[in-house]
Motif scaffolding. Sequence first.
Motif, PDB file in Angstrom:
ATOM      1  N   ALA A   5      10.491  71.114  81.244  1.00 20.41           N
ATOM      2  CA  ALA A   5       9.897  72.445  80.366  1.00 20.41           C
ATOM      3  C   ALA A   5       9.500  72.914  79.278  1.00 20.41           C
ATOM      4  O   ALA A   5       8.997  73.335  78.625  1.00 20.41           O
ATOM      5  CB  ALA A   5      11.597  73.067  80.154  1.00 20.41           C
ATOM      6  N   GLY A   6       9.041  71.455  78.390  1.00 22.07           N
ATOM      7  CA  GLY A   6       8.306  71.037  77.372  1.00 22.07           C
ATOM      8  C   GLY A   6       9.854  71.099  76.304  1.00 22.07           C
ATOM      9  O   GLY A   6       9.130  71.119  75.249  1.00 22.07           O
ATOM     10  N   PHE A   7      10.927  71.185  76.125  1.00 16.71           N
ATOM     11  CA  PHE A   7      11.849  71.245  75.005  1.00 16.71           C
ATOM     12  C   PHE A   7      11.721  70.220  74.332  1.00 16.71           C
ATOM     13  O   PHE A   7      11.639  68.567  74.691  1.00 16.71           O
ATOM     14  CB  PHE A   7      12.908  71.315  75.297  1.00 16.71           C
ATOM     15  N   PRO A   8      11.296  69.987  73.064  1.00 14.04           N
ATOM     16  CA  PRO A   8      10.941  69.021  71.912  1.00 14.04           C
ATOM     17  C   PRO A   8      12.046  68.070  71.452  1.00 14.04           C
ATOM     18  O   PRO A   8      13.304  68.824  71.293  1.00 14.04           O
ATOM     19  CB  PRO A   8      10.038  69.660  70.944  1.00 14.04           C
ATOM     20  N   ARG A   9      11.875  66.760  71.379  1.00 13.30           N
ATOM     21  CA  ARG A   9      13.164  66.058  70.353  1.00 13.30           C
ATOM     22  C   ARG A   9      13.005  66.623  69.514  1.00 13.30           C
ATOM     23  O   ARG A   9      12.251  67.068  68.448  1.00 13.30           O
ATOM     24  CB  ARG A   9      12.567  64.637  70.036  1.00 13.30           C
ATOM     25  N   HIS A  10      14.538  66.108  68.704  1.00 12.65           N
ATOM     26  CA  HIS A  10      15.109  66.838  66.722  1.00 12.65           C
ATOM     27  C   HIS A  10      14.195  68.518  66.942  1.00 12.65           C
ATOM     28  O   HIS A  10      14.148  68.812  65.795  1.00 12.65           O
ATOM     29  CB  HIS A  10      13.743  66.093  66.119  1.00 12.65           C
ATOM     30  N   TYR A  11      14.922  68.991  67.151  1.00 11.94           N
ATOM     31  CA  TYR A  11      14.759  70.755  67.319  1.00 11.94           C
ATOM     32  C   TYR A  11      15.943  71.001  66.677  1.00 11.94           C
ATOM     33  O   TYR A  11      15.822  71.938  66.100  1.00 11.94           O
ATOM     34  CB  TYR A  11      14.511  71.172  69.120  1.00 11.94           C
ATOM     35  N   GLY A  12      17.038  70.795  66.676  1.00 12.86           N
ATOM     36  CA  GLY A  12      18.300  70.610  65.973  1.00 12.86           C
ATOM     37  C   GLY A  12      19.810  71.347  67.077  1.00 12.86           C
ATOM     38  O   GLY A  12      19.643  70.906  68.089  1.00 12.86           O
ATOM     39  N   LEU A  13      19.847  70.026  66.621  1.00 15.80           N
ATOM     40  CA  LEU A  13      21.789  70.383  67.111  1.00 15.80           C
ATOM     41  C   LEU A  13      22.923  71.227  66.254  1.00 15.80           C
ATOM     42  O   LEU A  13      22.856  71.051  65.094  1.00 15.80           O
ATOM     43  CB  LEU A  13      21.690  68.634  66.647  1.00 15.80           C
ATOM     44  N   TYR A  14      23.613  71.668  66.495  1.00 18.73           N
ATOM     45  CA  TYR A  14      24.668  72.572  66.020  1.00 18.73           C
ATOM     46  C   TYR A  14      26.323  72.464  66.142  1.00 18.73           C
ATOM     47  O   TYR A  14      26.671  71.662  67.512  1.00 18.73           O
ATOM     48  CB  TYR A  14      24.140  74.054  66.420  1.00 18.73           C
ATOM     49  N   GLU A  15      26.986  72.645  65.435  1.00 21.04           N
ATOM     50  CA  GLU A  15      28.545  71.890  65.600  1.00 21.04           C
ATOM     51  C   GLU A  15      29.020  73.524  66.169  1.00 21.04           C
ATOM     52  O   GLU A  15      28.922  74.101  65.428  1.00 21.04           O
ATOM     53  CB  GLU A  15      29.292  71.575  64.674  1.00 21.04           C
ATOM     54  N   ASN A  16      29.226  73.312  67.171  1.00 21.47           N
ATOM     55  CA  ASN A  16      29.776  74.733  67.643  1.00 21.47           C
ATOM     56  C   ASN A  16      31.287  75.196  67.573  1.00 21.47           C
ATOM     57  O   ASN A  16      31.866  76.244  68.450  1.00 21.47           O
ATOM     58  CB  ASN A  16      29.755  75.078  69.328  1.00 21.47           C
ATOM     59  N   SER A  17      32.299  74.541  66.773  1.00 20.27           N
ATOM     60  CA  SER A  17      33.515  74.566  66.627  1.00 20.27           C
ATOM     61  C   SER A  17      33.566  75.989  66.010  1.00 20.27           C
ATOM     62  O   SER A  17      34.825  76.265  65.928  1.00 20.27           O
ATOM     63  CB  SER A  17      33.878  73.550  65.951  1.00 20.27           C
ATOM     64  N   ILE A  18      32.949  76.836  64.995  1.00 22.82           N
ATOM     65  CA  ILE A  18      33.348  77.609  64.140  1.00 22.82           C
ATOM     66  C   ILE A  18      31.677  78.626  64.658  1.00 22.82           C
ATOM     67  O   ILE A  18      30.721  77.757  64.174  1.00 22.82           O
ATOM     68  CB  ILE A  18      33.462  77.438  63.043  1.00 22.82           C
ATOM     69  N   LEU A  19      31.742  79.869  65.341  1.00 23.19           N
ATOM     70  CA  LEU A  19      31.395  80.504  65.111  1.00 23.19           C
ATOM     71  C   LEU A  19      31.103  82.565  64.308  1.00 23.19           C
ATOM     72  O   LEU A  19      31.739  82.761  64.533  1.00 23.19           O
ATOM     73  CB  LEU A  19      30.413  81.186  67.085  1.00 23.19           C
ATOM     74  N   GLY A  24      26.060  82.828  62.462  1.00 23.59           N
ATOM     75  CA  GLY A  24      26.484  81.610  62.149  1.00 23.59           C
ATOM     76  C   GLY A  24      26.881  80.941  62.445  1.00 23.59           C
ATOM     77  O   GLY A  24      28.514  80.228  63.599  1.00 23.59           O
ATOM     78  N   THR A  25      26.067  79.510  62.715  1.00 27.81           N
ATOM     79  CA  THR A  25      27.106  78.165  62.734  1.00 27.81           C
ATOM     80  C   THR A  25      27.121  76.700  61.811  1.00 27.81           C
ATOM     81  O   THR A  25      26.403  76.457  61.195  1.00 27.81           O
ATOM     82  CB  THR A  25      26.995  78.082  64.212  1.00 27.81           C
ATOM     83  N   HIS A  26      27.432  75.593  62.205  1.00 25.01           N
ATOM     84  CA  HIS A  26      27.279  74.784  61.178  1.00 25.01           C
ATOM     85  C   HIS A  26      25.961  73.418  62.060  1.00 25.01           C
ATOM     86  O   HIS A  26      25.963  74.033  63.454  1.00 25.01           O
ATOM     87  CB  HIS A  26      28.401  73.608  60.746  1.00 25.01           C
ATOM     88  N   TYR A  27      25.639  72.881  61.411  1.00 22.73           N
ATOM     89  CA  TYR A  27      25.050  72.002  61.761  1.00 22.73           C
ATOM     90  C   TYR A  27      25.691  70.751  62.369  1.00 22.73           C
ATOM     91  O   TYR A  27      26.450  71.047  62.139  1.00 22.73           O
ATOM     92  CB  TYR A  27      23.717  71.358  59.985  1.00 22.73           C
ATOM     93  N   HIS A  28      24.767  69.806  62.891  1.00 19.55           N
ATOM     94  CA  HIS A  28      25.998  68.721  63.637  1.00 19.55           C
ATOM     95  C   HIS A  28      26.206  68.148  62.114  1.00 19.55           C
ATOM     96  O   HIS A  28      24.539  67.674  61.235  1.00 19.55           O
ATOM     97  CB  HIS A  28      25.299  68.315  64.463  1.00 19.55           C
ATOM     98  N   ARG A  29      26.352  66.828  62.130  1.00 19.77           N
ATOM     99  CA  ARG A  29      27.002  66.500  60.593  1.00 19.77           C
ATOM    100  C   ARG A  29      26.499  65.431  60.785  1.00 19.77           C
ATOM    101  O   ARG A  29      26.249  64.238  59.994  1.00 19.77           O
ATOM    102  CB  ARG A  29      28.349  66.142  60.821  1.00 19.77           C
TER     103      ARG A  29
END
Length: 240
Positions: free
Chosen positions: A156-170, A118-123
């Motif tokens: 390597a082919g990593f796509p744009r807008h694949y997701g970003l997470y806020e990792n302050s709480i895991l 579990g984690t947060h999405y980047h805001r």
Amino acid sequence: MLEKLSPRLDTANLRMAVYTCIVGHYDSLIEPRIAEPGIDYYVFTDIDIPAGSVWKKIDITQFDEYHEFSPTQLNRRIKMLPFCYLPDYDYSVYVDGNIEIEGAVTPVVAEMGDCPFGTHYHRTRDCIYVEKVRVNYLRKADKETVDKQTAAYREAGFPRHYGLYENSILIRSHRDESVRHLMEAWWEEYMRYPTRDQLTLPYLIWKTGYDRSRIHIIGKNIDRNPNFKRTHSHKTAKPS
């Protein structure tokens, strides 16, 4: 982004730990507003903590890693590999040193259902390539390394807008092998590119084929989560 709805996790018989890591006075220790019976609270640190603190000190100066890694690297290792440092627990909740625990964490873990991570999405952002611009602008990491890292991911082919997470709480299950493998890969990749862990995690999720429906999103903005409060921004750390 995929979000999975699942039954609440039965936490009654789970051993749970909440932990933070403060190396070299990077943050000040913040006492939880609520300390729940049955949950152990640990701080991995090389500083003295107040008498009567809820946090139980784990003295990192006794670790071999204390002499092998920079303070930032050691912080990330403990952050990413909880099952190595708290092996007797079923679940752990990591909180950054600048996060105050405002509410009970047991219901937050219960909401995980059958998701082991579990984690947060980047805001505000959902793309490491956009985040890279911000990181370089604010000089939060070595620009040459950040550029090399993101160029390699693009190649390597990593796509744009694949997701970003806020990792302050895991939140992580220590018994789930897929999470263990993802966290080990995260640590190895971070050491390859010691920049920002936000840049590395989405790429590793994509590269390893980790099922994103098994990531429980604690919230879409950590600053609007009533259970946690960011008390201050971290000091700007020198690149590792």
